[in-house]
Design an enzyme around this catalytic site. Sequence first.
Site, PDB file in Angstrom:
ATOM      1  N   ARG A  63      89.302  41.709  24.484  1.00  0.00           N
ATOM      2  CA  ARG A  63      89.497  42.144  25.876  1.00  0.00           C
ATOM      3  C   ARG A  63      88.713  41.278  26.851  1.00  0.00           C
ATOM      4  O   ARG A  63      88.979  41.262  28.055  1.00  0.00           O
ATOM      5  CB  ARG A  63      89.121  43.636  26.014  1.00  0.00           C
ATOM      6  N   TYR A  91     105.234  42.339  47.600  1.00  0.00           N
ATOM      7  CA  TYR A  91     105.971  42.851  46.439  1.00  0.00           C
ATOM      8  C   TYR A  91     105.752  44.373  46.359  1.00  0.00           C
ATOM      9  O   TYR A  91     104.639  44.866  46.609  1.00  0.00           O
ATOM     10  CB  TYR A  91     105.488  42.133  45.178  1.00  0.00           C
ATOM     11  N   ASP A 141      98.614  35.638  46.885  1.00  0.00           N
ATOM     12  CA  ASP A 141      99.499  35.744  45.725  1.00  0.00           C
ATOM     13  C   ASP A 141     100.419  34.528  45.748  1.00  0.00           C
ATOM     14  O   ASP A 141     101.287  34.401  46.619  1.00  0.00           O
ATOM     15  CB  ASP A 141     100.290  37.057  45.819  1.00  0.00           C
ATOM     16  N   LYS A 143     106.624  34.890  35.972  1.00  0.00           N
ATOM     17  CA  LYS A 143     107.672  34.232  36.747  1.00  0.00           C
ATOM     18  C   LYS A 143     107.715  32.733  36.417  1.00  0.00           C
ATOM     19  O   LYS A 143     107.892  32.370  35.275  1.00  0.00           O
ATOM     20  CB  LYS A 143     107.443  34.529  38.225  1.00  0.00           C
TER      21      LYS A 143
END
Length: 400
Positions: free
Chosen positions: A61, A114, A186, A211
């Site tokens: 993690r 978004y 972003d 993306k």
Amino acid sequence: MSDRSHFRGFSTRAIHHGYDPLAHHGALNPPVHLTSTFVFDSVATGAARFAGTEEGYIYGRVGNPTVTVLEKRLADLEGGEAGLATSSGMGAITAVLWTLLGAGDEVVADRTLYGCTFGLLEHHMPKFGVTTRFADLTEIETLRAAIGPKTRLVITETPSNPNMRVVDIAAVAEVCRAAGVMLVVDNTYCTPYLQRPLELGADIVVHSATKYLGGHGDLLAGAVIASKELVDRFRFVGVKELNGACISAFDAFLVLRGLKTLALRMDRHCATASRLAAELEAHPAVARVHYPGLDSHPQKALAARQMRAMGGMIALELKGGLEAGRVFMDAVELATRAVSLGDAETLVQHPASMTHSTYAPEERAKHGFTDGLVRLSVGLEDHDDIRDDLFRALDRAGAG
Ligand code: 7XF
């Protein structure tokens, strides 16, 4: 060992940075370290790693060697000091926001984001005492007025999802610096190949690597690039303790594979999209095309300054509104009805009913996009085939 760090071309770095095959048995590609935990040779080593006095891996993690290659590569491509890879774009965004913000703090966000980023800020962060003012960041005076004494950070996309508004990163960064607040950009729509917000003064870049960075629609991933001091906090607080949104080694490998062709793919996405944008503007069923390369785009000059090329995303408003949008969406044969973007396949979607459904209808209007807007992620298929498909579907939508 071979050091290629003096070869500085973008594609060269996207293929090589941060990995030396000769340090890994000559394996051309980075090994995928499928392990959740890492073994300590003694209790002293374990203690030193937890204390941060010795470099090395502890637990998946927090870090993994395959993931580290991706983090170094993305940081290099964005021109940042350090990178953090996450399990999704939302994992990256929450790691940043939850680390930096606490009850009583305010965020200023651009008026179009978004849908899930908007939903997080508008509907969920208030539960934890963090509120957001949405402002039109294309207007610098509006931004200045929106920043108050409790503002901790400003967040924007550019071009914005879904309506392609372009925000002047350098101008916004200057206002943020003067006000002592951090700027988060972003950069999903552009990738570092088209736009590098840190070089324009932003403090933090976030990505949905699902993306263009991945590029093949076969993974979910995200990333944060910033100073080492900030990235350490996002890693050891944001991901390790707050959201647990660590990326798998296999997905990190797939993003690395995607990055090798990033520049090639982006050149093709941009070339096809700019031809299509002009062609679509001439179709009688189309009321408006939002694409920063078009003369009709209000921020064309800014986009040309800030971006290497105009990207692969186009938004269309159809004269027949919502109903024409539905006919168009159902009439396409090559373009694929799906959310997401940046894939080899041309994707079409209807934000009001899909990606931006977390906005109420009146919120959508307030935040600058109509219910008749259709979003196009221009793929890597042949231009003529995409054009023929879209024109046939538009003929149907116009006849309706
Ligand atoms: O968590 P994800 O990897 O899906 O990334 C979230 C995200 C963050 N920033 C921007 C600008 C995004 O576009 C996204 C994801 N957007 C997809 C879309 O617009 O189609 C998500 C499909 S619902």
